[in-house]
Scaffold this motif. Structure first.
Motif: not given
Length: 212
Positions: A112-117, A154-158, A181-185
């Protein structure tokens, strides 16, 4: 009058007939009542349609359709000075921004790990359902703005976050609140965050909260 003169007076060319027809038409048009003339009828019809539209629009439910969008836009303008910790409303939800976190360039572990641009910014909000029916918070309908006016969705990697279920396929019942609630950008590393715009759905007017 002699027969020769009578015959000569009655003889008309096709051009004469057309000219006479045009003259007759113009005469009848001039005698037509004012309310039947196009230059009066068309504006009158437009005025009636506008009045009907205003009546129908004014009687619509503020929670649906165009009335809802106008209401939400007004709410957004009225609450544009809201800051972290200030409750604001859009549609069926009342939002309170709790905090803003720099989440680094990587979130989650294992598959489930994700890396940001660039880097991840995490905005945590309390969401209360102020409507009459269950409603689901759509994380990807939320937007972040930087000091240059640039917009970030917001991105789906949340989904890599441990409490992602708070914003993923989770209905909030009327009167209930989901906290933090987490909102991820995913934003540039040197970005200067300005504000967040919160929506109860992708179609709502939204409400702005300053994050400075």
């Amino acid at each position: 009058m002699s027969p020769e003169n009578v015959g000569a007076a009655d003889v008309r060319t096709p051009q004469d007939a057309r000219a006479q027809a045009k003259a007759d038409k113009a005469y009848r048009k001039a005698l037509r009542p004012w309310f039947k003339k196009k230059r009066f009828v068309i504006p009158l019809v437009l005025v009636v349609l506008i009045a009907l539209g205003s009546q129908l629009g004014g009687g619509s439910d503020a929670g649906t359709g165009t009335g809802a969008a106008q209401s939400n836009s007004a709410d957004s303008a009225a609450q544009s000075d809201a800051r972290i910790g200030t409750p604001v409303r859009d549609g069926k939800f009342e939002f309170t921004v709790d905090k803003v976190e720099n989440a680094g360039s990587t979130i989650g572990t294992g598959p489930l790990a994700a890396t940001a641009q660039g880097k991840y910014v995490l905005v945590r909000v309390d969401v209360k359902n102020i409507g009459d029916e269950p409603a689901m918070l759509d994380a990807t309908s939320q937007t972040l703005f930087d000091s240059q006016g640039r917009k970030f969705q917001a991105v789906t990697e949340f989904g890599a976050l441990p409490d992602a279920q708070k914003v993923f396929l989770e209905n909030i019942n009327p009167g209930n609140t989901v906290s933090d609630a987490p909102l991820l950008f995913d934003v540039p590393k040197d970005v200067a965050i300005d504000r967040i715009e919160l929506h109860d759905s992708m179609f709502s007017g939204g409400v702005s909260v300053s994050l400075k």
